[in-house]
Design a protein around this motif. Structure first.
Motif, PDB file in Angstrom:
ATOM      1  N   GLY A 108      17.564   0.181   3.544  1.00 57.79           N
ATOM      2  CA  GLY A 108      17.616  -1.190   4.026  1.00 57.79           C
ATOM      3  C   GLY A 108      16.282  -1.838   4.305  1.00 57.79           C
ATOM      4  N   LYS A 109      15.170  -1.122   4.133  1.00 59.58           N
ATOM      5  CA  LYS A 109      13.849  -1.662   4.447  1.00 59.58           C
ATOM      6  C   LYS A 109      13.120  -2.041   3.166  1.00 59.58           C
ATOM      7  N   ASP A 110      12.889  -3.346   2.970  1.00 57.21           N
ATOM      8  CA  ASP A 110      12.170  -3.830   1.796  1.00 57.21           C
ATOM      9  C   ASP A 110      10.665  -3.725   2.011  1.00 57.21           C
ATOM     10  N   GLU A 111       9.969  -3.431   0.939  1.00 58.27           N
ATOM     11  CA  GLU A 111       8.501  -3.401   0.935  1.00 58.27           C
ATOM     12  C   GLU A 111       8.032  -4.246  -0.237  1.00 58.27           C
ATOM     13  N   GLU A 112       7.396  -5.395   0.072  1.00 58.44           N
ATOM     14  CA  GLU A 112       6.960  -6.256  -1.023  1.00 58.44           C
ATOM     15  C   GLU A 112       5.921  -5.564  -1.884  1.00 58.44           C
ATOM     16  N   SER A 268     -20.743   8.297 -24.530  1.00 58.18           N
ATOM     17  CA  SER A 268     -21.223   9.654 -24.767  1.00 58.18           C
ATOM     18  C   SER A 268     -21.463  10.412 -23.477  1.00 58.18           C
ATOM     19  N   THR A 269     -21.381   9.728 -22.336  1.00 58.89           N
ATOM     20  CA  THR A 269     -21.615  10.388 -21.057  1.00 58.89           C
ATOM     21  C   THR A 269     -20.466  11.316 -20.723  1.00 58.89           C
ATOM     22  N   GLU A 270     -20.782  12.545 -20.333  1.00 57.54           N
ATOM     23  CA  GLU A 270     -19.748  13.538 -20.071  1.00 57.54           C
ATOM     24  C   GLU A 270     -18.932  13.194 -18.840  1.00 57.54           C
ATOM     25  N   ASP A 271     -19.572  12.599 -17.820  1.00 57.18           N
ATOM     26  CA  ASP A 271     -18.869  12.346 -16.568  1.00 57.18           C
ATOM     27  C   ASP A 271     -18.326  10.922 -16.495  1.00 57.18           C
ATOM     28  N   ALA A 272     -18.053  10.297 -17.639  1.00 56.66           N
ATOM     29  CA  ALA A 272     -17.483   8.951 -17.647  1.00 56.66           C
ATOM     30  C   ALA A 272     -16.115   8.977 -16.984  1.00 56.66           C
ATOM     31  N   THR A 273     -15.887   8.041 -16.094  1.00 54.65           N
ATOM     32  CA  THR A 273     -14.628   8.002 -15.350  1.00 54.65           C
ATOM     33  C   THR A 273     -14.100   6.573 -15.269  1.00 54.65           C
ATOM     34  N   ILE A 274     -12.819   6.461 -14.925  1.00 52.59           N
ATOM     35  CA  ILE A 274     -12.184   5.186 -14.641  1.00 52.59           C
ATOM     36  C   ILE A 274     -11.213   5.407 -13.490  1.00 52.59           C
ATOM     37  N   THR A 275     -11.151   4.471 -12.571  1.00 55.64           N
ATOM     38  CA  THR A 275     -10.291   4.583 -11.399  1.00 55.64           C
ATOM     39  C   THR A 275      -9.028   3.759 -11.595  1.00 55.64           C
ATOM     40  N   ILE A 276      -7.874   4.399 -11.376  1.00 53.53           N
ATOM     41  CA  ILE A 276      -6.565   3.760 -11.573  1.00 53.53           C
ATOM     42  C   ILE A 276      -5.860   3.657 -10.223  1.00 53.53           C
ATOM     43  N   PRO A 277      -5.678   2.435  -9.692  1.00 53.58           N
ATOM     44  CA  PRO A 277      -4.935   2.279  -8.434  1.00 53.58           C
ATOM     45  C   PRO A 277      -3.429   2.202  -8.696  1.00 53.58           C
ATOM     46  N   TYR A 278      -2.637   2.814  -7.819  1.00 54.81           N
ATOM     47  CA  TYR A 278      -1.180   2.818  -7.944  1.00 54.81           C
ATOM     48  C   TYR A 278      -0.554   2.136  -6.729  1.00 54.81           C
ATOM     49  N   THR A 279       0.400   1.268  -6.989  1.00 56.49           N
ATOM     50  CA  THR A 279       1.135   0.584  -5.928  1.00 56.49           C
ATOM     51  C   THR A 279       2.619   0.561  -6.288  1.00 56.49           C
ATOM     52  N   TYR A 280       3.447   0.188  -5.311  1.00 55.27           N
ATOM     53  CA  TYR A 280       4.889   0.089  -5.584  1.00 55.27           C
ATOM     54  C   TYR A 280       5.536  -0.886  -4.615  1.00 55.27           C
ATOM     55  N   SER A 281       6.684  -1.414  -5.030  1.00 51.08           N
ATOM     56  CA  SER A 281       7.497  -2.306  -4.209  1.00 51.08           C
ATOM     57  C   SER A 281       8.905  -1.730  -4.122  1.00 51.08           C
ATOM     58  N   VAL A 282       9.573  -2.011  -3.007  1.00 53.17           N
ATOM     59  CA  VAL A 282      10.925  -1.484  -2.791  1.00 53.17           C
ATOM     60  C   VAL A 282      11.823  -2.620  -2.316  1.00 53.17           C
ATOM     61  N   TYR A 283      12.993  -2.738  -2.956  1.00 52.00           N
ATOM     62  CA  TYR A 283      13.971  -3.743  -2.543  1.00 52.00           C
ATOM     63  C   TYR A 283      15.359  -3.099  -2.499  1.00 52.00           C
ATOM     64  N   PHE A 284      16.085  -3.364  -1.430  1.00 56.42           N
ATOM     65  CA  PHE A 284      17.462  -2.895  -1.286  1.00 56.42           C
ATOM     66  C   PHE A 284      18.396  -4.090  -1.471  1.00 56.42           C
ATOM     67  N   ARG A 285      19.372  -3.907  -2.355  1.00 59.01           N
ATOM     68  CA  ARG A 285      20.309  -4.978  -2.645  1.00 59.01           C
ATOM     69  C   ARG A 285      21.741  -4.433  -2.567  1.00 59.01           C
ATOM     70  N   GLU A 286      22.566  -5.136  -1.777  1.00 55.40           N
ATOM     71  CA  GLU A 286      23.964  -4.718  -1.637  1.00 55.40           C
ATOM     72  C   GLU A 286      24.744  -5.135  -2.886  1.00 55.40           C
ATOM     73  N   ASP A 287      25.601  -4.235  -3.364  1.00 54.17           N
ATOM     74  CA  ASP A 287      26.386  -4.477  -4.569  1.00 54.17           C
ATOM     75  C   ASP A 287      27.787  -3.922  -4.341  1.00 54.17           C
ATOM     76  N   ASP A 288      28.742  -4.807  -4.078  1.00 52.16           N
ATOM     77  CA  ASP A 288      30.110  -4.386  -3.792  1.00 52.16           C
ATOM     78  C   ASP A 288      30.940  -4.189  -5.058  1.00 52.16           C
ATOM     79  N   LYS A 289      30.384  -4.507  -6.227  1.00 55.62           N
ATOM     80  CA  LYS A 289      31.156  -4.398  -7.464  1.00 55.62           C
ATOM     81  C   LYS A 289      31.187  -2.976  -8.008  1.00 55.62           C
ATOM     82  N   ILE A 290      30.278  -2.138  -7.542  1.00 59.09           N
ATOM     83  CA  ILE A 290      30.180  -0.773  -8.069  1.00 59.09           C
ATOM     84  C   ILE A 290      30.631   0.211  -6.993  1.00 59.09           C
ATOM     85  N   GLU A 291      31.615   1.018  -7.323  1.00 62.05           N
ATOM     86  CA  GLU A 291      32.041   2.076  -6.420  1.00 62.05           C
ATOM     87  C   GLU A 291      31.196   3.319  -6.656  1.00 62.05           C
TER      88      GLU A 291
END
Length: 719
Positions: A108-112, A268-291
């Motif tokens: 029941g707790k949404d996270e934008e 050609s640099t051996e220690d070449a790197t890239i940083t990837i940020p990860y995020t997520y959102s959560v939404y709870f939705r009531e659905d009475d049509k599905i048992e």
């Protein structure tokens, strides 16, 4: 007692009708329903990534470019991030690797939007990420035993359906040079659908989960605040491209003309790197049509839409089977009975001329005691004094299939090998029938993850007793004396080939660090099951079949000198006859094979769950194999060719050749599999599947031909 009998009979009819109605993907839910209170923690498990373009799967948590598990305890769940979930045998064999994730969900707790982590990736990890995106890999996450799904609508936009999993990234061409650019999905929107729990739990405000949807998105690494969150989640200008920009500078920032701010490093640099940020959102939705009990139905809507094609396949199979039945009926009711009548009339005339008075025995006495099953398993046999020789038969009445009466039951060459094959085939028949029945009544359903494989292995091992029994009886019928050796050969022949092939394939898969590889512990466990359970069961079954039941007695004894076989017509020769006979059962199951192949190879994210259709088509297939074998063996005997033992086995299993040919066609024209290892796995698994099918149907063909031959030659008698 009568009431109990009627009740039992009514229950059997109900089960049969239920199996026929299961064509609409019927689903029986699990034993317990998990309900959640408001604010209660919901664990999210990460499993594996897989692709339709390759047979190599990987554990999601082991990918070098995703967030590694933190190892933090998850309050309210009793779980620790990064801990592995215990798997059954089927889950391990299908490549599952389920682990507790760091994603935090509360009922029941949404996270934008919420920040998960930032993962620094070197050039090796970046190349791995590009390969994952390029090959179209799909990730499988699990919440409340439901796989995370991508939502779609049907063509007519009247219904919604799910496709299990979500894409790890996407590819699009560059505006400058048309070269493909790869973007990684580093943000997911999780939608949890729920409704009020049934019963007392619902009265206390608890909820049950009826849907789990995942919507991935690629968000650039720049334009983020100190906490790692993008400025506006709803307005994303650029995605996260997986690239290392070409530049002579090292570790500087620049803006690409058609993309976003990226870290520029010397390639050609051996220690070449890239940083990837990860995020997520959560939404709870009531659905009475599905048992809750029907929450898996959305995964099968796409299969239900094709029900008309399934019914077409069944009608096609019924028509083919009906034509074969008519031919077999003609053989039995007109041809064979006419031959027998002419033979009896001729024998009676000879008797009226006084041949009986000269001390001659009757031309033939029947050993038939009952129906078709008694002909295979009965004990009625003629003794040496009862069996007539060739010169006692009226020569003018002996034509066609009756000419080889003295050779038709002659022991075949390499009978010591045919007996274990028949035993292994009966083992597979038992396993296949058990799996179909359990699937039709809903015991094996999607919530029982890995259940189909686990139960299949269990049934296969238990069926070792049947394997030993049939192998030993056929072996003794062929004159074998060392039944212990035959029992060991039966227990090793097919399982040994299967184990050796899988072990060799495993060496290649291990080298790819794929989760498809079977762990050594699992291989050891399978070997232990074979050594301490299946082998003893095969031994016991062999002892009972060889010592207690003995030989299958034949109505006619073989003559001392084999009859010379005349030149055969082109359609009666072994290879041509097998190919022609195999084409008919293949035509019966061809349409259903399309859906099976699509589920296994083309759409691994889907579930094949129309076992009602499969059960009906399989029944018709068995009838087609039996009838085709009878017709082909009868034509062979009419051609005075009495080598029907091995031929009947090949006739029954010959449709496997057409199925393998269709696998080759499917690979080159439908699939997009790349790489040597994936190609090798496809053809190796296809070969093993066709081998299993060939053994199963070949055994059915052999036993059918055996019963048929005993029937017609046991019916030669004089009233």
């Amino acid at each position: 007692m009568a009431a109990d009998y009627r009740s039992c009979r009514a229950s059997c009819y109900a089960v049969l009708l239920t199996c026929l109605q299961l064509a609409q993907a019927f689903y029986i839910p699990g034993w317990s329903i998990k309900s959640y209170s408001e604010g209660e923690a919901i664990p999210l498990f990460v499993n594996k990534v897989y692709s339709d373009n390759t047979q190599l799967q990987y554990a999601y948590s082991e990918l070098p470019f995703v967030c590694p598990p933190s190892g933090r305890p998850r309050p309210g769940t009793g779980l620790i991030s990064g801990s592995n979930i215990a798997l059954n045998l089927g889950e391990v064999l299908r490549g599952d690797r389920i682990m507790v994730s760091d994603y935090e969900l509360e009922m029941g707790k949404d996270e934008e939007i919420r920040y998960l982590c930032s993962q620094t990736v070197d050039k090796v990890g970046l190349k791995r990420a590009v390969d994952v995106v390029k090959n179209g890999y799909i990730a499988e996450w699990i919440v409340d035993n439901l796989p995370g799904a991508t939502s779609f609508v049907t063509v007519d936009k009247s219904r919604k359906y799910y496709a299990s999993g979500f894409k790890m990234g996407y590819e699009e061409p560059s505006f400058d040079n048309g070269q493909p650019r790869h973007f990684l999905n580093n943000h997911v929107t999780l939608v949890i659908r729920y409704h009020k729990a049934p019963g007392r739990a619902g009265q206390h405000g608890k909820k049950v989960i009826v849907g789990f949807e995942v919507y991935p998105k690629s968000i650039e690494a720049e334009n983020r605040d100190a906490s790692g969150l993008p400025a506006d989640i709803r307005n994303i200008g650029h995605g996260l491209e997986l690239t290392v920009a070409r530049n002579t500078t090292n570790s500087t920032l620049t803006r690409d003309s058609s993309s976003y701010m990226v870290e520029v490093v010397d390639e050609s640099t051996e220690d070449a790197t890239i940083t990837i940020p990860y995020t997520y959102s959560v939404y709870f939705r009531e659905d009475d049509k599905i048992e809750w009990g029907s929450r898996w139905d959305l995964y099968f809507v796409n299969q239900e839409e094709s029900s008309k094609i399934h019914w077409f396949a069944i009608i096609n199979s019924v028509i083919i089977s009906g034509l074969l039945t008519a031919v077999v009926a003609v053989i039995f009711t007109r041809t064979i009975r006419g031959d027998l009548k002419n033979y009896k009339d001729g024998g009676a005339e000879e008797l009226r001329l006084g041949r009986r008075g000269k001390g001659l025995t009757s031309p033939r006495r029947s050993a038939e005691k009952g129906g078709l099953l008694d002909q295979v398993d009965g004990d009625g046999a003629l003794g040496a004094d009862d069996a007539a020789s060739d010169d006692e038969l009226p020569p003018e009445d002996i034509t066609g299939w009756k000419l080889v009466h003295g050779d038709v039951f002659r022991t075949p060459p390499y009978g010591h090998l045919l007996a274990p094959l028949v035993g292994s085939g009966m083992q597979l028949v038992f396993m296949a029938v058990g799996l179909l029945l359990l699937s039709c009544i809903g015991v094996l359903n999607p919530s029982f993850r890995g259940g189909f494989v686990s139960v299949g292995v269990t049934l296969f091992i238990i069926a070792g007793a049947f394997s030993g029994y049939f192998s030993a009886r056929v072996y003794r019928t062929f004159g074998g004396s060392n039944w212990q050796h035959n029992a060991v050969v039966t227990a090793i022949l097919f399982p040994g080939l299967l184990f050796a092939t899988i072990f060799i394939l495993n060496l290649f898969v291990w080298a790819q660090a794929s989760s498809t590889a079977i762990p050594l512990g699992t291989l050891f466990a399978l070997g232990t099951l074979w050594l301490f359970i299946q082998l003893p069961l095969v031994y016991v079954g062999s002892w009972y079949g060889y010592v207690k039941k003995g030989v299958y007695n034949h109505p006619i004894k073989a003559t001392a000198i084999p009859r010379q076989i005349p030149q055969q017509a082109w359609y009666s020769r072994s290879v041509q006859a097998a190919l022609i006979a195999g084409l008919i059962p293949f035509a019966v199951i061809f349409t259903e094979l399309l859906f099976v192949f699509q589920s296994l190879w083309s759409d691994k994210s889907g579930y094949y769950y129309v076992f009602g259709f499969l059960a009906v088509v399989s029944t018709i297939l068995i009838l087609a194999v039996m009838e085709t074998t009878i017709i082909a063996v009868y034509i062979q005997l009419c051609s005075e060719n009495y080598h029907w033992w091995w031929q009947s086995f090949f006739l029954g299993g010959s449709s496997s050749l057409w199925i393998f040919a269709y696998c080759v066609y499917y690979y080159f024209n439908i699939l997009h599999i790349t790489g040597f290892v994936s190609t090798m796995l496809f053809f190796a698994y296809s070969f093993l599947a066709c081998l299993v099918y060939g053994l199963l149907t070949g055994t059915i063909g052999f036993l059918t031909a055996y019963a048929f031959v005993r029937r017609i030659y046991g019916a030669i008698k004089v009233d």
